[in-house]
Design a protein around this motif. Structure first.
Motif, PDB file in Angstrom:
ATOM      1  N   LYS A 163       0.811  -1.217   0.000  1.00 49.07           N
ATOM      2  CA  LYS A 163       0.000   0.000   0.000  1.00 49.07           C
ATOM      3  C   LYS A 163       0.849   1.274   0.000  1.00 49.07           C
ATOM      4  CE  LYS A 163      -3.933  -2.238   2.248  1.00 49.07           C
ATOM      5  NZ  LYS A 163      -4.885  -2.209   3.395  1.00 49.07           N
ATOM      6  N   ARG A 164       2.162   1.118  -0.089  1.00 52.11           N
ATOM      7  CA  ARG A 164       3.050   2.281  -0.118  1.00 52.11           C
ATOM      8  C   ARG A 164       3.560   2.540  -1.531  1.00 52.11           C
ATOM      9  NH1 ARG A 164       5.805   4.238   4.406  1.00 52.11           N
ATOM     10  NH2 ARG A 164       4.759   3.555   6.301  1.00 52.11           N
ATOM     11  N   LYS A 165       3.724   3.810  -1.876  1.00 42.18           N
ATOM     12  CA  LYS A 165       4.468   4.120  -3.097  1.00 42.18           C
ATOM     13  C   LYS A 165       5.918   3.717  -2.864  1.00 42.18           C
ATOM     14  CE  LYS A 165       3.873   7.514  -5.902  1.00 42.18           C
ATOM     15  NZ  LYS A 165       3.743   8.830  -6.573  1.00 42.18           N
ATOM     16  N   ILE A 166       6.497   2.970  -3.815  1.00 42.98           N
ATOM     17  CA  ILE A 166       7.890   2.548  -3.726  1.00 42.98           C
ATOM     18  C   ILE A 166       8.592   2.958  -5.007  1.00 42.98           C
ATOM     19  CG2 ILE A 166       9.489   0.609  -3.495  1.00 42.98           C
ATOM     20  CD1 ILE A 166       7.390  -0.866  -1.891  1.00 42.98           C
ATOM     21  N   VAL A 167       9.709   3.644  -4.862  1.00 45.07           N
ATOM     22  CA  VAL A 167      10.480   4.113  -6.010  1.00 45.07           C
ATOM     23  C   VAL A 167      11.871   3.505  -5.948  1.00 45.07           C
ATOM     24  CG1 VAL A 167      11.408   6.093  -7.252  1.00 45.07           C
ATOM     25  CG2 VAL A 167       9.199   6.287  -6.059  1.00 45.07           C
TER      26      VAL A 167
END
Length: 356
Positions: free
Chosen positions: A119-123
């Motif tokens: 559920k987290r944005k991961i870059v």
């Protein structure tokens, strides 16, 4: 995934400032309104290049008003502490050249992080890609594609092509190597002789030493990254909080103890960066087959010869980002690298012209 690789290998020359602005624009676009992030996979080893990338990442983020609230290396990562310190912000993964199966420890770690935080944005910050095993690539594609907000940044055209072929379901974009965001201190001291900084690991290609050996004299030095003398002692002392966190895992999840770990990370990063500058400032010319020795030579204004690694990542970054910067010769079968160095040794003012 877009068919357009904007900015890779453009014919219009760009300055270092322009490269930095382009990188910060990519970072800002991906992070949006978020002002606090986690940055994982601190390079807890004696490699100046990885330290340059880490410092460049911090400098880019700081320039766009983003604060790193939690960071860790692979072995001391605490999901619990990440959730406490960064309850909502994006998770950033350290860039470099270990995306794939050449350095499996780091690939396994990033895959575990992506699976653990759906559920987290991961870059994934700018990387070069190399897979030797199609099954490993297929597994990575499946894991990353299942995440609804995972973004892969690559730093060269070849890596983008590999992502299209091997990771077809993953959102991929181009971004310059993050180390270009670091601005090292400069010195007026005039170095002497040539430093040959040569790889010794399994990423070595044909190597730089054979290409320049004929130009080397007794005053020249052959070395690789790695601390020596007092710096090596300070490294061991600075790592002590990390050693305790490894021995007693509960410490790594403690807010108060994390202050010591963060100080340790900063000290280790400084030691690597200082050692790289010390090596380079002592010499007039550089010859290398390490990507970030090429970048450091550019940042310090050192004329240099550079040969590729085993899978072309240096050529890729030169084409995408650094081909218009500084004075250097990229070694190929048609170049006489030894003659290039000899010419600059015989005319010191020519070597000095590349400085600054």
């Amino acid at each position: 995934m877009s068919d357009v690789v904007e900015g890779i290998g453009r014919s219009v020359p760009r300055t270092m400032d322009q490269l930095r602005q382009e990188t910060r624009s990519v970072f800002a676009s991906l992070l949006g309104t978020h002002r606090e992030v986690a940055l994982l996979d601190f390079p807890n080893h004696q490699n100046v290049g990885d330290a340059m990338i880490w410092r460049g990442e911090l400098d880019h983020l700081g320039a766009i008003g983003v604060r790193v609230r939690y960071s860790s290396d692979v072995q001391r990562f605490s999901p619990t502490l990440l959730e406490k310190l960064v309850p909502e912000g994006p998770i950033l993964l350290h860039g470099g050249g270990n995306f794939g199966d050449l350095w499996p420890q780091f690939q396994i770690f990033r895959e575990q992080v992506v699976q653990r935080f759906p559920k987290r944005k991961i870059v994934q910050l700018p990387q070069s890609i190399e897979f030797r095993d199609e099954a490993a690539a297929a597994r990575a594609n499946q894991i990353f594609a299942q995440h609804p907000d995972f973004h892969l940044l690559v730093r060269d055209r070849r890596s983008y092509a590999r992502a299209r072929a091997l990771l077809p379901d993953v959102q991929t974009s181009f971004c310059h190597d993050a180390a270009l965001g670091w601005q090292p201190s400069t010195t007026s001291a005039r170095g002497q002789g040539t430093l040959v900084l040569a790889r010794r690991d399994h990423e070595r290609g044909t190597g730089i030493l054979p290409a320049v050996r004929a130009a080397l004299g007794p005053q020249d030095v052959v070395a690789d990254w790695g601390l020596r003398g007092l710096a090596s002692v300070l490294w061991k002392v600075s790592r002590m909080p990390l050693g305790l966190a490894r021995k007693f895992p509960g410490l790594g999840s403690s807010r108060s103890y994390y202050v010591l770990m963060r100080l340790a990370y900063a000290a280790l990063n400084r030691l690597n960066l200082h050692d790289g500058q010390r090596l380079f400032n002592a010499r007039t010319l550089i010859a290398t087959d390490r990507l970030h020795a090429h970048v450091l030579a550019l940042l310090l204004g050192k004329p240099h010869v550079v040969a590729d690694n085993s899978y072309g990542k240096i050529a890729g970054v030169i084409e995408a980002s650094t081909k218009d910067l500084g004075e250097f010769l990229f070694v190929n079968d048609e170049n006489d690298a030894a003659a290039w160095l000899e010419a600059r040794k015989s005319t010191p003012e020519q070597a000095e012209r590349g400085r600054g």
